[in-house]
Scaffold this motif. Structure first.
Motif, mmCIF file in Angstrom:
data_model
loop_
_atom_site.group_PDB
_atom_site.id
_atom_site.type_symbol
_atom_site.label_atom_id
_atom_site.label_comp_id
_atom_site.label_asym_id
_atom_site.label_seq_id
_atom_site.Cartn_x
_atom_site.Cartn_y
_atom_site.Cartn_z
ATOM 1 N N ALA A 48 -0.463 18.109 3.338
ATOM 2 C CA ALA A 48 -1.446 18.057 4.423
ATOM 3 C C ALA A 48 -2.732 17.366 3.979
ATOM 4 O O ALA A 48 -3.386 16.691 4.782
ATOM 5 N N ARG A 49 -3.095 17.509 2.727
ATOM 6 C CA ARG A 49 -4.331 16.895 2.213
ATOM 7 C C ARG A 49 -4.127 15.471 1.705
ATOM 8 O O ARG A 49 -5.097 14.787 1.398
ATOM 9 N N ALA A 50 -2.888 15.032 1.624
ATOM 10 C CA ALA A 50 -2.596 13.715 1.047
ATOM 11 C C ALA A 50 -2.962 12.567 1.970
ATOM 12 O O ALA A 50 -3.037 11.423 1.524
ATOM 13 N N GLY A 51 -3.176 12.850 3.240
ATOM 14 C CA GLY A 51 -3.368 11.743 4.164
ATOM 15 C C GLY A 51 -2.071 10.978 4.264
ATOM 16 O O GLY A 51 -1.019 11.559 4.468
ATOM 17 N N SER A 52 -2.128 9.716 4.057
ATOM 18 C CA SER A 52 -0.917 8.915 4.196
ATOM 19 C C SER A 52 -0.253 8.592 2.862
ATOM 20 O O SER A 52 0.770 7.927 2.843
ATOM 21 N N ASP A 53 -0.836 9.055 1.744
ATOM 22 C CA ASP A 53 -0.283 8.621 0.462
ATOM 23 C C ASP A 53 -0.304 9.720 -0.593
ATOM 24 O O ASP A 53 -1.282 9.878 -1.322
ATOM 25 N N TYR A 54 0.791 10.452 -0.705
ATOM 26 C CA TYR A 54 0.918 11.474 -1.748
ATOM 27 C C TYR A 54 1.013 10.856 -3.137
ATOM 28 O O TYR A 54 0.814 11.523 -4.139
ATOM 29 N N ARG A 55 1.308 9.567 -3.220
ATOM 30 C CA ARG A 55 1.474 8.915 -4.530
ATOM 31 C C ARG A 55 0.199 8.969 -5.374
ATOM 32 O O ARG A 55 0.266 8.868 -6.592
ATOM 33 N N ARG A 56 -0.944 9.161 -4.729
ATOM 34 C CA ARG A 56 -2.209 9.281 -5.477
ATOM 35 C C ARG A 56 -2.233 10.536 -6.339
ATOM 36 O O ARG A 56 -3.057 10.653 -7.236
ATOM 37 N N CYS A 61 2.466 5.769 -14.457
ATOM 38 C CA CYS A 61 3.347 5.543 -15.603
ATOM 39 C C CYS A 61 4.461 6.582 -15.737
ATOM 40 O O CYS A 61 5.443 6.350 -16.422
ATOM 41 N N ASP A 62 4.307 7.733 -15.100
ATOM 42 C CA ASP A 62 5.329 8.775 -15.181
ATOM 43 C C ASP A 62 5.139 9.764 -14.033
ATOM 44 O O ASP A 62 4.366 9.538 -13.133
ATOM 45 N N GLY A 63 5.835 10.876 -14.080
ATOM 46 C CA GLY A 63 5.786 11.822 -12.975
ATOM 47 C C GLY A 63 4.719 12.894 -13.077
ATOM 48 O O GLY A 63 4.715 13.831 -12.282
ATOM 49 N N HIS A 64 3.816 12.775 -14.053
ATOM 50 C CA HIS A 64 2.765 13.782 -14.199
ATOM 51 C C HIS A 64 1.695 13.595 -13.132
ATOM 52 O O HIS A 64 1.473 12.503 -12.638
ATOM 53 N N TRP A 65 1.005 14.707 -12.843
ATOM 54 C CA TRP A 65 -0.084 14.637 -11.874
ATOM 55 C C TRP A 65 -1.252 13.816 -12.409
ATOM 56 O O TRP A 65 -1.568 13.854 -13.596
ATOM 57 N N SER A 66 -1.915 13.143 -11.505
ATOM 58 C CA SER A 66 -3.147 12.424 -11.819
ATOM 59 C C SER A 66 -4.318 13.408 -11.733
ATOM 60 O O SER A 66 -4.138 14.586 -11.380
ATOM 61 N N ASP A 67 -5.518 12.920 -12.018
ATOM 62 C CA ASP A 67 -6.711 13.755 -11.846
ATOM 63 C C ASP A 67 -6.795 14.263 -10.415
ATOM 64 O O ASP A 67 -7.152 15.416 -10.172
ATOM 65 N N ARG A 68 -6.454 13.404 -9.470
ATOM 66 C CA ARG A 68 -6.494 13.791 -8.047
ATOM 67 C C ARG A 68 -5.494 14.915 -7.762
ATOM 68 O O ARG A 68 -5.823 15.874 -7.073
ATOM 69 N N GLY A 69 -4.283 14.780 -8.250
ATOM 70 C CA GLY A 69 -3.283 15.820 -8.038
ATOM 71 C C GLY A 69 -3.718 17.158 -8.615
ATOM 72 O O GLY A 69 -3.584 18.206 -7.973
ATOM 73 N N ASN A 70 -4.268 17.125 -9.817
ATOM 74 C CA ASN A 70 -4.767 18.349 -10.447
ATOM 75 C C ASN A 70 -5.914 18.957 -9.653
ATOM 76 O O ASN A 70 -5.974 20.174 -9.458
#
Length: 90
Positions: A48-56, A61-70
């Motif tokens: 719900a918070r991803a807007g249109s792009d959960y990829r952020r 480089c891999d499947g770990h969360w980014s700073d944004r995901g964390n």
């Protein structure tokens, strides 16, 4: 105190978007209610918070969360876990 947190990976978001399916979350939350263990599925709230792009939420480089995901996960979990932010003690 014990709690179960379901941490979504990129394929979970893909499956949710392609087939509107999230079978694990509701099943685990139901199990948690039955056995008295709180269960939090992060997928619906993060989506719900991803807007249109959960990829952020993920590193390129891999499947770990980014700073944004964390950060988004922390924003969801802090109130759910009952944490309160307090001013630093001097």
């Amino acid at each position: 105190r014990v709690a179960v947190i379901l941490i979504p990976c990129a394929p979970d978001f893909q499956r949710l978007h392609q087939s509107d399916a999230n079978r694990l979350g509701p099943a685990m939350e139901r199990w948690g209610r039955e056995v008295g263990i709180p269960v939090k599925d992060l997928l619906p709230d993060m989506d719900a918070r991803a807007g249109s792009d959960y990829r952020r939420y993920f590193l390129s480089c891999d499947g770990h969360w980014s700073d944004r995901g964390n950060a988004v996960a922390a924003q969801i979990l802090e109130p759910w876990l009952g944490y309160k932010r307090t001013a630093a003690v001097r």
